[in-house]
Design an enzyme around this catalytic site. Sequence first.
Site, PDB file in Angstrom:
ATOM      1  N   GLY A  62       0.847  -1.192   0.000  1.00  0.00           N
ATOM      2  CA  GLY A  62       0.000   0.000   0.000  1.00  0.00           C
ATOM      3  C   GLY A  62       0.875   1.232   0.000  1.00  0.00           C
ATOM      4  N   GLN A  99       3.439   9.781   0.886  1.00  0.00           N
ATOM      5  CA  GLN A  99       4.680   8.991   0.927  1.00  0.00           C
ATOM      6  C   GLN A  99       5.571   9.209  -0.286  1.00  0.00           C
ATOM      7  OE1 GLN A  99       2.526   5.178   2.118  1.00  0.00           O
ATOM      8  NE2 GLN A  99       4.446   5.047   3.245  1.00  0.00           N
ATOM      9  N   CYS A 155       5.813   0.242   7.735  1.00  0.00           N
ATOM     10  CA  CYS A 155       5.461   1.344   6.844  1.00  0.00           C
ATOM     11  C   CYS A 155       6.692   1.686   6.015  1.00  0.00           C
ATOM     12  CB  CYS A 155       5.026   2.547   7.683  1.00  0.00           C
ATOM     13  SG  CYS A 155       4.604   3.987   6.690  1.00  0.00           S
ATOM     14  N   LEU A 156       6.502   1.888   4.724  1.00  0.00           N
ATOM     15  CA  LEU A 156       7.637   2.210   3.845  1.00  0.00           C
ATOM     16  C   LEU A 156       8.331   3.500   4.282  1.00  0.00           C
ATOM     17  CD1 LEU A 156       6.084   1.404   0.343  1.00  0.00           C
ATOM     18  CD2 LEU A 156       7.708   0.008   1.631  1.00  0.00           C
ATOM     19  N   HIS A 168      -4.551   1.574   7.470  1.00  0.00           N
ATOM     20  CA  HIS A 168      -3.202   2.172   7.441  1.00  0.00           C
ATOM     21  C   HIS A 168      -3.127   3.315   6.425  1.00  0.00           C
ATOM     22  CE1 HIS A 168       1.350   1.600   7.809  1.00  0.00           C
ATOM     23  NE2 HIS A 168       1.243   2.377   6.739  1.00  0.00           N
ATOM     24  N   GLU A 169      -3.663   3.075   5.220  1.00  0.00           N
ATOM     25  CA  GLU A 169      -3.569   4.097   4.153  1.00  0.00           C
ATOM     26  C   GLU A 169      -4.516   5.273   4.413  1.00  0.00           C
ATOM     27  OE1 GLU A 169      -1.001   3.796   2.488  1.00  0.00           O
ATOM     28  OE2 GLU A 169      -0.674   1.663   2.862  1.00  0.00           O
ATOM     29  N   HIS A 215      -2.855   7.479   6.813  1.00  0.00           N
ATOM     30  CA  HIS A 215      -1.821   8.311   6.174  1.00  0.00           C
ATOM     31  C   HIS A 215      -2.409   9.609   5.624  1.00  0.00           C
ATOM     32  CE1 HIS A 215       2.138   6.534   5.992  1.00  0.00           C
ATOM     33  NE2 HIS A 215       1.696   5.369   5.575  1.00  0.00           N
TER      34      HIS A 215
END
Length: 172
Positions: A46, A51, A93-94, A135-136, A139
């Site tokens: 995701g 990001q 998380c990236l 999660h997204e 963000h």
Amino acid sequence: MVHPITKYGQPVLETESEAIREFDTPELHKLIEDMFDSMYAARGVGLAAPQIGIGKKVAVIDVSSGEDPEQKLVLINPVIIGQEGTQTSEEGCLSIPTFREPVTRAKRVTVRAQNAKGETFEMTGEDLLARAFLHETDHLRGTLYISHISPLKRDLIRRKIRKLQKANEWGD
Ligand SMILES: [Zn+2]
């Protein structure tokens, strides 16, 4: 086009993104394509626009990691409208690379969002997909998964990141 992933510490990650109001534009299609490219390059399931440094309410998800084109999802202006049950598993998380912590989330989650044409849809996901929806969507409100772990663990991660930043081993 693959963009570098914005790392923890950049204000865009902790700022609420702006809603998309114009749909089906070349800019929006390009953003979505770039987000999928960047997510696959970083081996994520995701990615939210902040990001890659863009504060707009767009997220892409593919829990098949590129194996199944039918699992490619685009969520624009997403809102969580239902949550049921609980699940606990490690989340990462990236934008906070190398760290992972157990996070308890709802097991079944319904999201309402728009697609690239501006059409509204609702979708229910379970397990990893439910986690990705939460999660997204977080963000796009400027919330990171470490908000859902204990303050003690969160401070430990922040301290480790500060050390990496001082050693120029973190990036931006
Ligand atoms: Zn993330």
